[in-house]
Write a protein that holds these residues in place. Structure first.
Motif, short mmCIF file in Angstrom:
data_model
loop_
_atom_site.label_atom_id
_atom_site.label_comp_id
_atom_site.label_asym_id
_atom_site.label_seq_id
_atom_site.Cartn_x
_atom_site.Cartn_y
_atom_site.Cartn_z
N THR A 74 -8.37 -14.77 5.04
CA THR A 74 -7.23 -14.11 4.42
C THR A 74 -7.11 -14.54 2.96
N CYS A 77 -1.92 -17.27 -0.29
CA CYS A 77 -0.51 -16.85 -0.28
C CYS A 77 0.07 -16.89 -1.69
N SER A 107 -0.48 -11.41 5.93
CA SER A 107 -1.31 -12.48 6.48
C SER A 107 -2.00 -13.16 5.31
N CYS A 108 -1.74 -14.44 5.10
CA CYS A 108 -2.30 -15.14 3.94
C CYS A 108 -2.53 -16.60 4.29
N THR A 109 -3.09 -17.33 3.35
CA THR A 109 -3.46 -18.73 3.59
C THR A 109 -2.87 -19.65 2.53
N GLU A 139 -3.26 -20.80 7.88
CA GLU A 139 -3.03 -19.35 7.87
C GLU A 139 -1.59 -19.06 8.28
N SER A 141 0.94 -16.06 9.28
CA SER A 141 0.98 -14.66 9.70
C SER A 141 1.74 -14.55 11.00
N LYS A 144 2.62 -17.57 13.13
CA LYS A 144 1.93 -18.72 12.53
C LYS A 144 2.65 -19.12 11.25
#
Length: 206
Positions: A74, A77, A107-109, A139, A141, A144
């Motif tokens: 991903t 963020c 959805s990001c990191t 991660e 999302s 999560k």
């Protein structure tokens, strides 16, 4: 004395011929030339050269797939991708637990490094690292989430400056940090923050 041009020609002949430059040997006759040609293999025959074949390593390189292909990778963020919640915790002398939740459809990191947190614009209001090394990325999302713990003081420090809010950003260079009002003013002196982690229990600053 030989001229430079002659000397250069001699040098070339020494490399390509067994006959020394400047030799006074007589030029072979036509009969001798024909006899030598008959006794030796044909000079016009070219050595057989096998066609070049790509080495196995080259073929493997051509067909190798990128390391990330097929993996769920991903994007990093941004602060705008996340919603932040701050709660007070009593463990470890008291600290703030920051929970980062991805906004719908995101959805990001977050990198597993010190959370970008400050209580104000002053240099000593910015949180330093509570940990010595960078951890695994997290991660964010759906369900999560990512967590970070912030202690307003490091060590047994008396006194401090009161701040009514905490400022959080996805990264130190993100242009859109968010300011969150605290339940009570924080007395700040040498604040420290943990890395972003995947479990709230791992976000306790010591």
């Amino acid at each position: 004395m030989k001229s430079p041009l002659l000397s250069l020609a001699c040098a070339v002949l020494i490399v390509t011929s067994a006959t020394a430059c400047g030799s006074t040997a007589a030029t072979p006759s036509a009969e001798e030339t024909e006899s030598a040609a008959a006794a030796s293999p044909s000079a016009s025959a070219s050595p057989s050269v096998a066609p070049a074949t790509p080495s196995p390593s080259a073929a493997a390189t051509d067909t190798a797939k990128p390391a990330d292909e097929g993996q769920n990778v991903t994007s990093p963020c941004r602060t705008d991708d996340l919603s932040f919640k701050v709660t007070e915790q009593s463990q470890a002398g008291g600290y703030y637990l920051i929970t980062a939740t991805a906004k719908p459809g995101v959805s990001c990191t977050l990198r597993g490094e010190t959370a970008a947190v400050a209580f104000g614009s002053a240099e000593d209001a910015h949180a330093g690292p509570a940990e010595q090394a960078v951890g695994p990325s997290v991660e964010v999302s759906g369900d999560k989430k990512a967590y970070a713990g912030v202690s307003p003081k490091s060590g047994n420090v008396e006194g401090g400056v009161l701040y009514p809010q905490i400022i959080v950003s996805a990264t130190n260079d993100d242009p859109n940090p968010v300011s969150i009002k605290l339940p009570t003013d924080a007395e700040v002196a040498g604040p420290v923050a943990t890395n972003w982690v995947a479990k709230a229990g791992d976000a306790v600053p010591f």
